[in-house]
Design an enzyme around this catalytic site. Structure first.
Site, PDB file in Angstrom:
ATOM      1  N   LYS A 147      31.288  42.234  37.036  1.00  0.00           N
ATOM      2  CA  LYS A 147      31.629  43.552  36.557  1.00  0.00           C
ATOM      3  C   LYS A 147      32.244  43.450  35.136  1.00  0.00           C
ATOM      4  CE  LYS A 147      32.718  44.851  41.266  1.00  0.00           C
ATOM      5  NZ  LYS A 147      33.714  45.539  42.200  1.00  0.00           N
TER       6      LYS A 147
ATOM      7  N   ASP B 283      32.475  38.554  29.654  1.00  0.00           N
ATOM      8  CA  ASP B 283      33.714  39.366  29.225  1.00  0.00           C
ATOM      9  C   ASP B 283      34.885  38.110  28.800  1.00  0.00           C
ATOM     10  OD1 ASP B 283      34.214  38.063  31.974  1.00  0.00           O
ATOM     11  OD2 ASP B 283      35.051  39.593  32.692  1.00  0.00           O
TER      12      ASP B 283
ATOM     13  N   ASP C  71      36.821  31.209  30.217  1.00  0.00           N
ATOM     14  CA  ASP C  71      37.986  30.597  30.782  1.00  0.00           C
ATOM     15  C   ASP C  71      37.956  29.321  31.052  1.00  0.00           C
ATOM     16  OD1 ASP C  71      40.578  30.310  31.683  1.00  0.00           O
ATOM     17  OD2 ASP C  71      40.311  31.427  33.743  1.00  0.00           O
TER      18      ASP C  71
ATOM     19  N   PHE D   8      46.887  36.014  30.986  1.00  0.00           N
ATOM     20  CA  PHE D   8      45.840  36.753  31.915  1.00  0.00           C
ATOM     21  C   PHE D   8      45.745  38.006  31.127  1.00  0.00           C
ATOM     22  CE2 PHE D   8      44.694  39.327  35.395  1.00  0.00           C
ATOM     23  CZ  PHE D   8      43.714  38.621  35.752  1.00  0.00           C
TER      24      PHE D   8
ATOM     25  N   ARG E  20      40.128  47.989  34.775  1.00  0.00           N
ATOM     26  CA  ARG E  20      38.849  47.735  33.940  1.00  0.00           C
ATOM     27  C   ARG E  20      38.360  48.967  32.967  1.00  0.00           C
ATOM     28  NH1 ARG E  20      36.203  43.686  36.503  1.00  0.00           N
ATOM     29  NH2 ARG E  20      36.127  43.619  38.485  1.00  0.00           N
TER      30      ARG E  20
HETATM   31  P1  IMP Z   1      35.717  30.688  34.248  1.00  0.00           P
HETATM   32  O1  IMP Z   1      34.372  30.720  35.316  1.00  0.00           O
HETATM   33  O2  IMP Z   1      36.810  30.072  34.633  1.00  0.00           O
HETATM   34  O3  IMP Z   1      35.367  30.506  32.893  1.00  0.00           O
HETATM   35  O4  IMP Z   1      35.972  32.196  34.389  1.00  0.00           O
HETATM   36  C1  IMP Z   1      35.145  33.357  34.172  1.00  0.00           C
HETATM   37  C2  IMP Z   1      35.699  34.667  34.825  1.00  0.00           C
HETATM   38  O5  IMP Z   1      37.008  34.582  35.196  1.00  0.00           O
HETATM   39  C3  IMP Z   1      35.434  35.839  33.771  1.00  0.00           C
HETATM   40  O6  IMP Z   1      34.286  36.228  33.771  1.00  0.00           O
HETATM   41  C4  IMP Z   1      36.453  36.823  34.454  1.00  0.00           C
HETATM   42  O7  IMP Z   1      35.954  37.635  35.378  1.00  0.00           O
HETATM   43  C5  IMP Z   1      37.580  35.987  34.925  1.00  0.00           C
HETATM   44  N1  IMP Z   1      38.613  35.797  34.064  1.00  0.00           N
HETATM   45  C6  IMP Z   1      39.250  34.893  33.317  1.00  0.00           C
HETATM   46  N2  IMP Z   1      40.181  34.814  32.709  1.00  0.00           N
HETATM   47  C7  IMP Z   1      40.601  36.136  33.220  1.00  0.00           C
HETATM   48  C8  IMP Z   1      41.665  37.028  32.572  1.00  0.00           C
HETATM   49  O8  IMP Z   1      42.411  36.812  31.762  1.00  0.00           O
HETATM   50  N3  IMP Z   1      41.814  38.323  33.244  1.00  0.00           N
HETATM   51  C9  IMP Z   1      40.727  38.789  33.988  1.00  0.00           C
HETATM   52  N4  IMP Z   1      39.709  38.031  34.406  1.00  0.00           N
HETATM   53  C10 IMP Z   1      39.665  36.801  33.857  1.00  0.00           C
HETATM   54 MG    MG Z   2      33.405  37.860  34.493  1.00  0.00          MG
END
Ligand code: IMP
Ligand code: MG
Length: 176
Positions: free
Chosen positions: A44, A101, A104, A154, A167
């Site tokens: 989302k 979005d 991470d 975060f 959101r």
């Molecule tokens: P990754 O797979 O660890 O790269 O994380 C990706 C997903 O984690 C993103 O698409 C977000 O939905 C969520 N995410 C990572 N960091 C944050 C944050 O600081 N705030 C909110 N959602 C996050």
């Molecule tokens: Mg995401």
């Protein structure tokens, strides 16, 4: 940890976000030069970004939506990507632009890029993320386009949530 609206500090204002989106769209308009694009919004979190970005793209474009999740809730990633709904049209021979979005750990981005590469022979595959948290990366993946670099905070707002909330904010904020 509980994040309260009154504790949020602005990291990127609505104006900063919108200005940066126009710049990114300008680069994309230049790169694709009128070629058709399939823009894939990762729900989302990327919904606000994707909707605002595509308004500035001037090539023929189709929007697709997929739903993934890696956060179990709260502020920690589970380290596992769940494909909640990943039904996509035939992307063979297409220019694919994935819109996220935030990158991470990079697990979601890697999962998606691998998924597209395993299932389709695209003309091009580009990955675009509004935010890039380079510092927390666990797998070797870099977005082709990104809006802003952030450190290990975060963040919420403009699509990004804390337990489903925030959101709807026009800005991106963080709680200390
Ligand atoms: P990754 O797979 O660890 O790269 O994380 C990706 C997903 O984690 C993103 O698409 C977000 O939905 C969520 N995410 C990572 N960091 C944050 C944050 O600081 N705030 C909110 N959602 C996050
Ligand atoms: Mg995401």
């Amino acid at each position: 940890m509980e994040i309260k609206l009154e504790d949020l500090k602005v990291l990127f204002s609505e104006e900063q976000i919108q200005t940066r989106i126009k710049e990114l769209a300008g680069e994309m308009n230049e790169f694709y030069k009128g070629e058709e694009v399939y823009a894939i919004c990762v729900l989302k979190g990327a919904v606000m970004f994707a909707v605002d970005l595509v308004k500035h793209l001037d090539m023929p474009l189709k929007m697709e939506f997929i739903r993934l999740s890696s956060y179990a809730g709260g502020t920690k990633t589970t380290g596992k990507v769940n494909a909640v709904d990943i039904s996509l049209p035939d992307l063979n021979g297409k220019n694919v632009l994935v819109i996220e979005d935030i990158v991470d750990t990079g697990l979601t981005a890697k999962f998606l890029i691998d998924f597209i590469q395993c299932n389709f022979k695209t003309k091009s595959t580009k990955f675009c993320s509004l935010l890039d948290k380079k510092i927390t990366r666990k797998v070797d993946v870099e977005p082709d386009y990104y809006g802003f670099d952030i450190d290990d905070k975060f963040v919420v707002g403009y699509g990004l949530d804390y337990e489903g909330y925030y959101r709807n904010l026009k800005y991106i904020g963080y709680a200390e």
